[in-house]
Design a protein around this motif. Structure first.
Motif, mmCIF file in Angstrom:
data_model
loop_
_atom_site.group_PDB
_atom_site.id
_atom_site.type_symbol
_atom_site.label_atom_id
_atom_site.label_comp_id
_atom_site.label_asym_id
_atom_site.label_seq_id
_atom_site.Cartn_x
_atom_site.Cartn_y
_atom_site.Cartn_z
ATOM 1 N N TRP A 62 -13.407 -3.570 2.602
ATOM 2 C CA TRP A 62 -14.344 -2.670 3.256
ATOM 3 C C TRP A 62 -13.833 -1.267 3.034
ATOM 4 C CZ3 TRP A 62 -13.018 -7.211 5.970
ATOM 5 C CH2 TRP A 62 -14.059 -8.119 6.124
ATOM 6 N N GLY A 63 -14.731 -0.330 2.994
ATOM 7 C CA GLY A 63 -14.327 1.061 2.841
ATOM 8 C C GLY A 63 -15.527 1.972 2.844
ATOM 9 N N ASN A 64 -15.243 3.238 2.935
ATOM 10 C CA ASN A 64 -16.275 4.258 2.920
ATOM 11 C C ASN A 64 -16.458 4.765 1.488
ATOM 12 O OD1 ASN A 64 -18.162 6.043 3.841
ATOM 13 N ND2 ASN A 64 -16.680 7.544 4.565
ATOM 14 N N ILE A 122 -6.354 -1.662 -1.964
ATOM 15 C CA ILE A 122 -7.423 -1.374 -1.000
ATOM 16 C C ILE A 122 -6.884 -0.564 0.178
ATOM 17 C CG2 ILE A 122 -7.281 -3.584 0.256
ATOM 18 C CD1 ILE A 122 -10.499 -1.541 -0.465
ATOM 19 N N ALA A 123 -5.705 -0.903 0.665
ATOM 20 C CA ALA A 123 -5.123 -0.136 1.771
ATOM 21 C C ALA A 123 -4.735 1.269 1.311
ATOM 22 C CB ALA A 123 -3.924 -0.872 2.356
ATOM 23 N N ALA A 158 -6.281 2.942 -1.038
ATOM 24 C CA ALA A 158 -7.552 3.670 -1.182
ATOM 25 C C ALA A 158 -8.013 4.216 0.167
ATOM 26 C CB ALA A 158 -8.620 2.755 -1.784
ATOM 27 N N TRP A 159 -7.931 3.397 1.207
ATOM 28 C CA TRP A 159 -8.309 3.868 2.554
ATOM 29 C C TRP A 159 -7.473 5.087 2.936
ATOM 30 C CZ3 TRP A 159 -7.430 -1.586 4.920
ATOM 31 C CH2 TRP A 159 -8.523 -2.418 4.639
ATOM 32 N N GLN A 160 -6.136 4.946 2.743
ATOM 33 C CA GLN A 160 -5.221 6.012 3.142
ATOM 34 C C GLN A 160 -5.423 7.266 2.292
ATOM 35 O OE1 GLN A 160 -3.358 5.992 5.875
ATOM 36 N NE2 GLN A 160 -2.716 8.092 5.460
ATOM 37 N N TRP A 161 -5.622 7.094 0.989
ATOM 38 C CA TRP A 161 -5.853 8.228 0.093
ATOM 39 C C TRP A 161 -7.079 9.018 0.570
ATOM 40 C CZ3 TRP A 161 -3.074 10.725 -3.328
ATOM 41 C CH2 TRP A 161 -3.693 11.573 -4.241
ATOM 42 N N GLN A 162 -8.126 8.300 0.914
ATOM 43 C CA GLN A 162 -9.334 8.956 1.399
ATOM 44 C C GLN A 162 -9.077 9.617 2.756
ATOM 45 O OE1 GLN A 162 -12.958 6.636 2.336
ATOM 46 N NE2 GLN A 162 -13.931 7.948 0.813
ATOM 47 N N HIS A 163 -8.333 8.949 3.612
ATOM 48 C CA HIS A 163 -8.000 9.502 4.933
ATOM 49 C C HIS A 163 -7.216 10.814 4.801
ATOM 50 C CE1 HIS A 163 -6.991 9.569 9.177
ATOM 51 N NE2 HIS A 163 -5.730 9.737 8.844
ATOM 52 N N ALA A 205 0.835 -1.201 0.000
ATOM 53 C CA ALA A 205 0.000 0.000 0.000
ATOM 54 C C ALA A 205 0.867 1.247 0.000
ATOM 55 C CB ALA A 205 -0.920 -0.003 1.208
#
Length: 190
Positions: free
Chosen positions: A110-112, A83-84, A86-91, A51
Motif C-alpha cells: 500500500w502507498g500513496n 516498500i518500506a 518507498a514510504w519513508q522516502w516519500q515521508h 528498509a
C-alpha cells in the motif's frame, strides 16, 4: 528518470541479466539510455529485507536529488525492504513516481503512489492482490519458475491485467519485459 532496483537474495548474475534486458528493451523506444539512471541496491545476505539499508543507500546516492522522481523496481525479498523505504522516502519529501513488485508474494503493498505487481503464475497474482496492488498488473501464463521473472523477463509470456475491469477480455497478452517497458514509458510521459 531514476530507477531504484532492489534485487532479492540470489546470484548477482540474475540482476545483471535483468538490467541488460531492461536496457535493451528501452533502447528501442523513446526512453533512451541517457534518460535512465539505474541505481542497484547492493545485496549481501538478508540486507534486501531491510528498509533502513535501502533508505540509507538512497540517501547516500540521492542526497542532492531528493526532488527527482524515483521508480522502485523490486524483486522477491527485495520487495520487503523496498516498500518500506518507498514510504519513508516519500515521508521525507522524496517523490515516488511508481512502485513495481516482481514476485513479492506475501508482502503487503500500500502507498500513496502507483503500485504494480508482476507474478510468476496466476495463483501468486490472485493471492497477492489480497495484500494490495495497483490497477495495472501482470502474471505469467504459462507459469514460470520464480527466478525466471528476474533473470529473463523477455522470455516470460503472460497477461497484463487491469484490476478495475471485471471481465478478462480487456487483458493484453505480452511479455514481462514488454509490460515493464510500457510502465516506464507511461511514467516517463507523466
Amino acid at each position: 528518470m531514476i530507477i531504484i532496483l532492489c534485487p532479492g537474495i540470489h546470484d548477482l548474475e540474475l540482476t545483471e541479466s535483468f538490467i541488460s534486458e531492461l536496457l535493451s528493451t528501452v533502447s528501442d523506444s523513446a526512453i533512451g539510455y541517457n534518460q535512465l539512471n539505474i541505481l542497484v541496491v547492493p545485496t549481501q545476505g538478508v540486507l534486501p529485507l531491510s528498509a533502513t539499508y535501502v533508505l540509507q543507500f538512497m540517501r547516500d546516492r540521492l542526497s542532492n536529488k531528493r526532488a527527482s522522481p524515483v521508480i522502485f523496481i523490486s524483486f522477491s525479498a527485495g520487495v520487503v525492504g523496498a516498500i518500506a523505504a518507498a514510504w519513508q522516502w516519500q515521508h521525507e519529501g522524496g517523490q515516488v513516481k511508481a512502485f513495481v513488485a516482481i514476485d513479492g508474494w506475501g508482502v503487503p503493498l500500500w502507498g500513496n503512489f502507483p503500485i504494480h505487481r508482476l507474478s510468476h503464475d496466476f495463483f501468486t497474482h490472485w493471492s497477492s492482490l489480497l495484500l494490495g496492488s495497483g490497477q495495472n498488473n501482470f502474471y505469467a501464463q504459462p507459469p514460470v519458475e520464480h527466478l525466471t521473472m528476474w533473470r529473463s523477463p523477455q522470455t516470460v509470456q503472460g497477461w497484463q491485467v487491469d484490476s478495475s475491469v471485471e471481465n478478462t477480455t480487456s487483458n493484453i497478452r505480452l511479455t514481462a519485459a514488454e509490460f515493464l517497458h510500457l510502465l516506464l514509458r507511461h511514467y516517463e510521459a507523466k
